[in-house]
Design an enzyme around this catalytic site. Structure first.
Site, mmCIF file in Angstrom:
data_model
loop_
_atom_site.group_PDB
_atom_site.id
_atom_site.type_symbol
_atom_site.label_atom_id
_atom_site.label_comp_id
_atom_site.label_asym_id
_atom_site.label_seq_id
_atom_site.Cartn_x
_atom_site.Cartn_y
_atom_site.Cartn_z
ATOM 1 N N LEU A 78 0.842 -1.191 0.000
ATOM 2 C CA LEU A 78 0.000 0.000 0.000
ATOM 3 C C LEU A 78 0.880 1.244 0.000
ATOM 4 O O LEU A 78 1.708 1.417 0.897
ATOM 5 C CB LEU A 78 -0.869 -0.025 1.259
ATOM 6 C CG LEU A 78 -1.845 1.110 1.449
ATOM 7 C CD1 LEU A 78 -2.977 0.984 0.448
ATOM 8 C CD2 LEU A 78 -2.383 1.099 2.857
ATOM 9 N N CYS A 79 0.701 2.109 -0.993
ATOM 10 C CA CYS A 79 1.462 3.362 -1.036
ATOM 11 C C CYS A 79 0.954 4.274 0.083
ATOM 12 O O CYS A 79 -0.188 4.738 0.046
ATOM 13 C CB CYS A 79 1.313 4.046 -2.386
ATOM 14 S SG CYS A 79 2.170 5.638 -2.456
ATOM 15 N N ILE A 80 1.780 4.507 1.072
ATOM 16 C CA ILE A 80 1.349 5.268 2.241
ATOM 17 C C ILE A 80 1.069 6.732 1.898
ATOM 18 O O ILE A 80 0.148 7.335 2.463
ATOM 19 C CB ILE A 80 2.353 5.154 3.417
ATOM 20 C CG1 ILE A 80 1.753 5.739 4.705
ATOM 21 C CG2 ILE A 80 3.690 5.778 3.063
ATOM 22 C CD1 ILE A 80 0.472 5.087 5.167
#
Length: 123
Positions: A78-80
């Site tokens: 997940l791209c934070i």
């Protein structure tokens, strides 16, 4: 054997997400494909939301991702940065609203997946 990485940019309410899940499941069953990970970016990060409530009579995309992770141990990154822009955080008032099946990552992890794969599929 072909090595594949997938990037999901569609929201969990999109029909494209249902298609993405079907494609990922098909690749996981194919002996000629090694799926090395899924990276969630843009609105795709909403697939990791612990606070999303999808009505019972609609396609349960979030539960499908959780099941894929549990059944196949497929890394879900997940791209934070994209997540935080959409209200998701792994440290929001000491309570994460990101599902535990998703690994909080950055674009560096995406680059690593991209470099390790023979093919990248973006959906």
């Amino acid at each position: 054997m072909k090595t594949v990485a997938v990037m999901i940019t569609s929201s969990p309410l999109s029909n494209l997400t249902a298609t993405s899940i079907a494609l990922v499941k098909q690749m996981l069953m194919d002996d000629n494909i090694k799926l090395i990970g899924v990276f969630f970016y843009q609105d795709g990060v909403l697939n990791a939301s612990a606070s999303l409530s999808i009505p019972a009579d609609e396609y349960q995309s979030v539960k499908q991702w959780q099941s894929i992770h549990c059944d196949y141990h497929l890394p879900l990154h997940l791209c934070i940065t994209a997540a935080e822009k959409r209200g998701l955080s792994d440290d929001w008032q000491d309570t994460s609203n990101i599902l535990p099946e998703f690994t909080v990552s950055g674009l560096g992890e995406f680059v690593s997946l991209y470099n390790s794969a023979d093919q990248l599929i973006q959906l």
